[in-house]
Structures are given as C-alpha cells and as structure tokens.
Scaffold this active site. Structure first.
Site, PDB file in Angstrom:
ATOM      1  N   GLU B  50       0.807  -1.225   0.000  1.00 15.02           N
ATOM      2  CA  GLU B  50       0.000   0.000   0.000  1.00 15.02           C
ATOM      3  C   GLU B  50       0.840   1.276   0.000  1.00 15.02           C
ATOM      4  O   GLU B  50       0.415   2.314  -0.498  1.00 15.02           O
ATOM      5  CB  GLU B  50      -0.959   0.014   1.187  1.00 15.02           C
ATOM      6  CG  GLU B  50      -2.120  -0.956   1.061  1.00 15.02           C
ATOM      7  CD  GLU B  50      -1.803  -2.338   1.614  1.00 15.02           C
ATOM      8  OE1 GLU B  50      -0.624  -2.617   1.908  1.00 15.02           O
ATOM      9  OE2 GLU B  50      -2.747  -3.146   1.752  1.00 15.02           O
ATOM     10  N   PHE B 112     -11.511  -7.354  13.583  1.00 10.98           N
ATOM     11  CA  PHE B 112     -10.435  -7.812  12.695  1.00 10.98           C
ATOM     12  C   PHE B 112     -10.083  -6.716  11.689  1.00 10.98           C
ATOM     13  O   PHE B 112     -10.956  -6.156  11.045  1.00 10.98           O
ATOM     14  CB  PHE B 112     -10.863  -9.087  11.959  1.00 10.98           C
ATOM     15  CG  PHE B 112      -9.830  -9.574  10.985  1.00 10.98           C
ATOM     16  CD1 PHE B 112      -8.588 -10.009  11.427  1.00 10.98           C
ATOM     17  CD2 PHE B 112     -10.088  -9.568   9.626  1.00 10.98           C
ATOM     18  CE1 PHE B 112      -7.620 -10.435  10.523  1.00 10.98           C
ATOM     19  CE2 PHE B 112      -9.128  -9.997   8.715  1.00 10.98           C
ATOM     20  CZ  PHE B 112      -7.887 -10.430   9.169  1.00 10.98           C
ATOM     21  N   GLN B 113      -8.817  -6.439  11.547  1.00 10.85           N
ATOM     22  CA  GLN B 113      -8.299  -5.399  10.647  1.00 10.85           C
ATOM     23  C   GLN B 113      -8.916  -4.027  10.928  1.00 10.85           C
ATOM     24  O   GLN B 113      -9.180  -3.257  10.011  1.00 10.85           O
ATOM     25  CB  GLN B 113      -8.476  -5.796   9.178  1.00 10.85           C
ATOM     26  CG  GLN B 113      -7.578  -6.994   8.817  1.00 10.85           C
ATOM     27  CD  GLN B 113      -7.422  -7.204   7.325  1.00 10.85           C
ATOM     28  OE1 GLN B 113      -8.328  -6.915   6.553  1.00 10.85           O
ATOM     29  NE2 GLN B 113      -6.270  -7.724   6.928  1.00 10.85           N
ATOM     30  N   LYS B 162     -17.468  -0.710   5.791  1.00 10.99           N
ATOM     31  CA  LYS B 162     -17.929  -1.657   4.777  1.00 10.99           C
ATOM     32  C   LYS B 162     -19.436  -1.585   4.557  1.00 10.99           C
ATOM     33  O   LYS B 162     -19.906  -1.645   3.419  1.00 10.99           O
ATOM     34  CB  LYS B 162     -17.535  -3.077   5.202  1.00 10.99           C
ATOM     35  CG  LYS B 162     -17.763  -4.100   4.103  1.00 10.99           C
ATOM     36  CD  LYS B 162     -17.154  -5.448   4.440  1.00 10.99           C
ATOM     37  CE  LYS B 162     -17.277  -6.385   3.249  1.00 10.99           C
ATOM     38  NZ  LYS B 162     -16.691  -7.704   3.531  1.00 10.99           N
ATOM     39  N   MET B 477      24.557   8.739   2.351  1.00 15.28           N
ATOM     40  CA  MET B 477      24.433   9.990   3.098  1.00 15.28           C
ATOM     41  C   MET B 477      24.747   9.749   4.577  1.00 15.28           C
ATOM     42  O   MET B 477      25.366  10.587   5.235  1.00 15.28           O
ATOM     43  CB  MET B 477      23.036  10.583   2.912  1.00 15.28           C
ATOM     44  CG  MET B 477      22.906  12.018   3.393  1.00 15.28           C
ATOM     45  SD  MET B 477      24.073  13.131   2.584  1.00 15.28           S
ATOM     46  CE  MET B 477      23.080  13.775   1.238  1.00 15.28           C
TER      47      MET B 477
END
Lengths: 175, 564
Positions: B50, B112-113, B162, B477
């Site tokens: 993502e 969940f999630q 949802k 760096m």
C-alpha cells in the site's frame, strides 16, 4: 531545538475563542495540533452554540507574540475551524465556574462557610449533615482566592469548568 | 439514481475525472472492488504494497497537477499507506486516499483489521473524514477533492466502513461545493503588493528564492517574467527545481545544505529576498540566525501559517503564487519601476565571481565511476527532457545538482519527509500519466530495496521505467555524516549481502545491466534508453567514498560551506 525553546518561553496569557463545525473529531484536531507543535494549553472548554451545527471552544494558552501568531494561524488552517478571535487583543470578559465541596461538621464551620460564600457571592447548591457544596463564578484569580480562603475548613473536592470568554461591546464572534 | 455506496464511489470518481486508482484489495473494500469490476472509466493499478500505491498516486499528482487517488483496505492497508500520506503532506501534494473501515457496528470493538484510520492519519493529512451514512458519501467525496486540490494542496483521507459501501442512496454528481469553514485566499493584498514593488525598486542586491509553490500553482511562466524584469538571480529549493529553467543565466542553482556556492553566498549577501512558494525549511536556511542577515524579505505563500514561522519577514503576501506574481507584474508596469543598473552590475559581477569557484566540479578517478559523472551522462543521453524521480540520500542530491531541470513537474522527489522507497512507485505514477515519456528513477542500492517489490507491478502494468541505481554499497548519506561528524565510525551504513540486481530484475521479467567501469556508462545508458518498451535496471557500481559537496554542516550558516 527551536521548538523546545519556544515551549519554554512563558510569554503572555491569551484566550482564543474558536467557532468550529460541531463534528466528531473536531476537538481532537485542536488538541492534536497543540501537542504536535509543542504549544501549551492551560484550559480548554467546548460546547455547542445556539446553532447546533457549531461548537464554540475556548483555549487558554501562553506564548510569545510569535507563538501566539503561529497558534492562531495553525488553528485557522484546520478545515473545521470557521472563525476565531484572540479575546485578549481587546476588552473582554472571562468567567470560570467552580464547584467546591467542603467538610462542615460543626455549626461553627457551617456558619464560616456560609459567610465566605456570601463574601464571594457564591451559592450553596448542596447540603448534607457533613458537607456543603458551593458554586462560584468569576475570573480565575477570584476562584483561586476563594479556594485559598478555606484555611480551616477541609476541602473534599473541587472542579473548575475552565475559562469561557466573550468580548465587550457589540463586537461578536458569529457567522 | 439509487446506487450502493460502492457504486456511488466509482461513479463519483469517474464524474470527477479520475483516470487511475492506485490500490490494493482487502476485506473491508470488497464491495468497492466489485463495483470497480462493473465499470470501465477508472483504471485500477494494483500495487504490491500500500505504501507504493500512495507514492504512485503522488508521482502521478506531481507530474500532472491532478490529484492522485488511492484505495486501500482497513487496518494494515491504512497503516501501510501512512508513510505515503505523510510524504504527500510534507510536500503539499493533492491526493485523496480512500481507506476501507470495518462495519459501523463494529467500530471501536477491536474488530479484525480495525484501526482508527482517521486518528492515525490526523497529523499527516490536510483533512480527513469518516463516512457513517451512505447519504453523506457523495458530498464527503466532493469535499475531499475540493480540500485536497485548493489552497495549499495536500492529502485527504476518506474512511468508509464496509456497510456504507453496501447501503444505497441517491446519487447526483455535485458540480460544486462550498464550505463555510474553508475558503482559501487567492488574491494578494493590494497594499502589500505596492510595498513589495517599492522594496524591489530600492534593492541593490535582490534575489529570488522559490520553492514547490511555484510548481504546484503552475506559476513558472509568471516567475520567469518577474525575474527578467528585475534581472535578479534565482535560486530554487529542491522542491522548486524546474520552476525556473536551470539553463537560464539568472539561475544560480539550488540553495541550502547541498546548494551551490553561488546560491548560498548570494542568499547570505542579498539585500532583498523575494521568497515565493517556499517555506524556509531548516535544510534550506542552515543556522537561522545567520540566514540572509542583510536582507529585507518579501514572502509570497498561499498558506498564512508558512509566513513568519521560521523567519520573520518584512512584507508577507498571502495568496496564490501565480495570482500574486501577476499583480506584482501589473504594479511594476503601473509604477515607474527601474532596477538600479549600476548596483545590479556590481551584484552580478560578485555573483559571477562566486560562480567561478565552480563548486560542482569533481575529481575524476580513472577506474571508479563517479556518481556525478553518471548523472551528467543521464542528463546528456535523455537530452535533459526526462521525468526524473528519485529516492532519498546522496543520489537525490546529486540528481538535484547535476540534472538541470528546465521544465516544471519533471523532478519528482520526496523533499520534506525524505522518504526512502519513494522513487520507483512514484515513477510508476509518472509513467502511467505519460506512457510515451522517458521516466528515469535515480536511486541507490539502499532506497530501491525499500519498495523493490514494485518491479512486479511494473511488469503487470507494462511500465518501461529506467532505474538508474547508483550502487556504492553504502547508505551513502549516512556514511558521509559518519565520515565528517562521527570520526569515520561507519556504524551500520554498509549494506552487506546485496542481491545481484541484474538477476533480480530478470527474475521479475525485466532487463538488468550492470556497469562497473566509467568508459561503459555511456553505452549502457544508451542501450537502456533504446529499449523503449522494457523496464531496465541499470546497476551502476560507483565510487563508495564519494561525498556530496558543497555541504553546509548542521548548525552552520549558508556561507560556511564545506567545498570539495
């Protein structure tokens, strides 16, 4: 670090009144802004206005002129903020409400508490055999003085509302 | 027309003119993915992580000026997107990120999630919304695009549970929306414009310092006109490169920590600084007490909170950059504005002396490939006309120094947040927006591995990006700072056990070329850029001990640079 230095500078006390959309999360946006940028909050109050779609929030903060300028700019930048004013820039009235519960086990102490409440123009709003609860409204230093006046009477509990403020005269914070 | 929330979303995105949706499916967004399958207007670009979806949308936004749009699922989908959201936020990039959420009746249940996506993203978005009722979905989406793309742009998150995507409501596309709490200023204040022009007329050593705001507001043409009127030197921040043509004689290069000698000296000696769409970032100013000590400052910015945040300015002008520059040009025309010719001659003489130091020259070493040389070669072979995305580190600074951008929106880098792993997914967004353009991703062996999995997305979507990996075997760096400031104790800056990048590219179905000798760089690059339809991974083994110069050490003033 510059920010730490900024936060340490005490600076002037300011009362910022904010009109914002009365939406879930609006309060956390303001609180989050203050913590993320290291600004301090002395008190914060919030409640809906006569227009239920708007909340009015009062924040008391301290900082140098530069920091207060940043605070007002950053607050204005929040998408939920409709309008704000730094009340301390002009003549204004500030009020805070205190409720204090004290132990009054003898008639002497009941008399003393009643007298004190009268002197400060407080009101006794609850009474039991062993306690009085007094309501007092005023500027913060008046509430401090009242609390300090209870030398002999044991304080059981205090609660303060935090500061609300309004500007003097016809000027108003409205949309 | 009654539609489900999921269909409202796809219809709305199509009506809003969205071409690409960068995303990754999951439980909470399954209704939406089903709706995506039912339509043909929006192309969904499946990524492998993502974070890459957000960077790809970001690269699309930076190169086109249109908002990038992302769709991720709840929980880990949302948290993985946070780095990309924060990257876009720091650089003021318009983006709308749709995050799925657990059904409304489960919110707050540690379902969940489930994560509090609105809470997690709050400090790194311009604004965010949780849609609790399908009837609010259309107006919320409209607000999200409006807020993301106007004023100082930025990412906006819309969290959609949802059940809201399953419920139905009427859908009519709203052409416009007004928000009483959000009205960005466009026009600059007339009095301030007049004051600014007075300062310009009085200046003996004026200087432009411009940033990403010029690019975001498409004000490069106006800026060029204004600079010519004043005949004043122009320096750009890293975010501002391409906002003024690097090949113009007024351009003195980038300023700041790795800015040119002439830009940093000019800043330190100018008597008037005209800051446009820049925010006086600490990497730009160095020690703030020593920054432009002799200068009066005019600061043009759309965000009032950027003005007098780090540096107190004399003439603040809040407004859209292009609008304010136009007003300045009108005011210059209306007044009897004449630059001070003698003073300007002396100023340019001084600047040319600084230029003669030739701070970007570097020592060549027979058998080692100098990274600067590789980037000069990239510039030559792409004729200075490529879209160049970059990751973060030494290669980023060298690309900013040696690839001279003449056009805006060609230099795509994570300036504010400094996000390693940005380059490859950002290049995906650019290549999708401009399928026929040359897109180069300048990276290092450290950064590229932070989103290397996107080589798979590039294969799926047929994106012929050219990856120019300056592989010095070090987190360069970090190594440079350890050499300068930590007595050469190279703690964990050496990347041992690197993969064979050629084989890795081939494993993903791409072309890999390794270059080990300076004399082979040109041929390898030519070969790579000739392969128009293939992604090529150029693994260029560069001098591991090369440093980025000039360098302003932390805490020093801009005129206290370390030169090579």
């Amino acid at each position: 670090m510059k920010r730490e230095k900024k936060a340490d500078e005490k600076g002037m006390r300011h009362i910022i009144s904010i009109l914002m959309e009365n939406e879930a999360g609006a309060l956390s946006r303001v609180a989050g802004l203050f913590s993320a940028r290291g600004y301090n909050i002395e008190s914060l109050t919030v409640a809906p206005t006569e227009d239920v779609t708007l909340s009015r929030m009062t924040v008391v903060t301290r900082g140098s002129d530069e920091i207060i300028e940043q605070i007002t700019k950053q607050l204005n930048k929040l998408v939920d903020v409709v309008k704000l004013v730094d009340l301390t820039e002009g003549p204004h009235i500030e009020r805070e409400m205190l409720m204090i519960k004290v132990r009054t086990s003898s008639s002497d102490s009941r008399e003393e508490v009643k007298r004190l409440a009268d002197i400060f123009r407080g009101r006794i709003i609850d009474v039991t055999a062993t306690s009085y609860t007094i309501e007092l409204t005023g500027a913060g230093d008046k509430l401090d003085a009242f609390i300090n006046a209870f030398e002999k009477t044991p304080i059981l509990e205090t609660v303060r509302s935090g500061v609300s403020g309004i500007s003097r005269g016809a000027k108003n914070l409205h949309i | 027309m009654k539609l489900t929330g999921a269909d409202i979303l796809t219809h709305f995105l199509a009506d809003e003119g969205v071409e690409f949706l960068f995303g990754y499916p999951g439980g909470a967004v399954l209704h939406i993915y089903d709706a995506i399958d039912r339509q043909e207007h929006i192309k969904h670009i499946l990524v492998r992580h993502e974070q890459a979806a957000t960077h790809a949308a970001d690269g699309y936004a930076r190169s086109t000026g249109k908002p990038g749009v992302v769709l991720v699922t709840s929980g880990p989908g949302a948290t993985n997107a946070v780095t990309g959201i924060a990257t876009a936020y720091m650089d003021s990039i318009p983006m709308v990120v749709i995050t799925g959420q657990v059904p409304t009746n489960l919110i707050g249940n540690d379902a969940f999630q489930e994560v509090d996506a609105v809470g997690i993203t709050r400090p790194c978005v311009k604004h965010n919304f949780l849609v609790k009722d399908v009837r609010d979905l259309t107006s919320t989406l409209k607000k999200a695009f409006y807020v993301a793309t106007t004023g100082r742009p930025g990412p906006v998150v819309v969290d959609i549970p949802k059940d809201v995507t399953a419920d139905s409501a009427d859908y009519v596309y709203p052409k416009e929306i007004t928000m009483r709490s959000y009205n960005p200023v466009v026009k600059g204040h007339g009095g301030q414009i007049k004051k600014a022009v007075k300062l310009m007329a009085a200046a003996k050593r004026p200087m432009f310092y411009t940033g990403g705001g010029v690019i975001l507001d498409n004000a490069h043409k106006e800026l060029a006109q204004l600079a010519k009127k004043l005949n004043a030197p122009v320096t750009n921040t890293s975010m501002g490169l391409g906002g003024f043509p690097a090949s113009d004689k007024l351009f003195v290069g980038m300023l700041g920590m790795h800015g040119t000698y002439e830009a940093n000296m000019a800043i330190s000696n100018c008597d008037l600084m005209i800051a446009i769409g820049a925010r006086f970032d600490d990497r730009v100013t160095g020690n703030i007490e020593k920054f432009a000590p002799q200068a009066k400052i005019i600061h043009v910015d759309i965000d009032p909170a950027s003005i007098s945040k780090n540096v107190k300015v004399n003439v603040p002008i809040v407004g859209s950059v292009s609008d304010v520059i136009k007003s300045l040009l009108r005011e210059i025309k209306a007044s009897d504005f004449k630059p001070n010719k003698t003073a300007m001659k002396e100023w340019w003489q001084q600047i040319n002396e600084w230029r003669a130091v030739d701070c970007l020259s570097y020592k060549t070493d027979g058998d080692k490939i100098k990274p600067q040389f590789a980037l000069e070669m990239l510039y030559n072979i792409t004729k200075g006309d490529a879209y160049v995305t970059s990751d973060v580190g030494q290669h980023q600074m060298w690309a900013a120094q040696y690839y001279r951008f003449d056009k805006p929106r060609r230099w795509i880098n994570s300036g504010g947040l400094g996000t390693m792993g940005f380059g490859l997914p950002a290049a995906m967004g650019v290549q999708l927006a401009f399928p026929d353009a040359t897109v180069a991703c300048v990276t290092g062996e450290g950064s590229i591995q932070m989103n290397i999995q996107e080589l798979s997305s590039c294969m799926q979507h047929n994106l012929p990006i050219k990856i120019v990996c300056l592989n010095n075997g070090f987190l360069g760096m970090v190594r440079q700072w350890q050499e300068f400031f930590y007595d050469e104790r190279y703690s964990h800056s050496y990347m041992d056990s690197l993969p064979d990048f050629v084989k890795l590219a081939e494993a993903y179905g791409h072309v890999g070329i390794q270059v080990t000798k300076p004399e082979d760089v040109e041929a390898a690059m030519k070969e790579a850029f000739k392969l128009k339809n293939r992604l090529v991974f150029l693994d260029i083994l560069t001098d591991p001990e090369e440093n980025v110069y000039p360098m302003v050490p932390a805490g020093a003033g801009l005129d206290e640079m370390i030169l090579i």
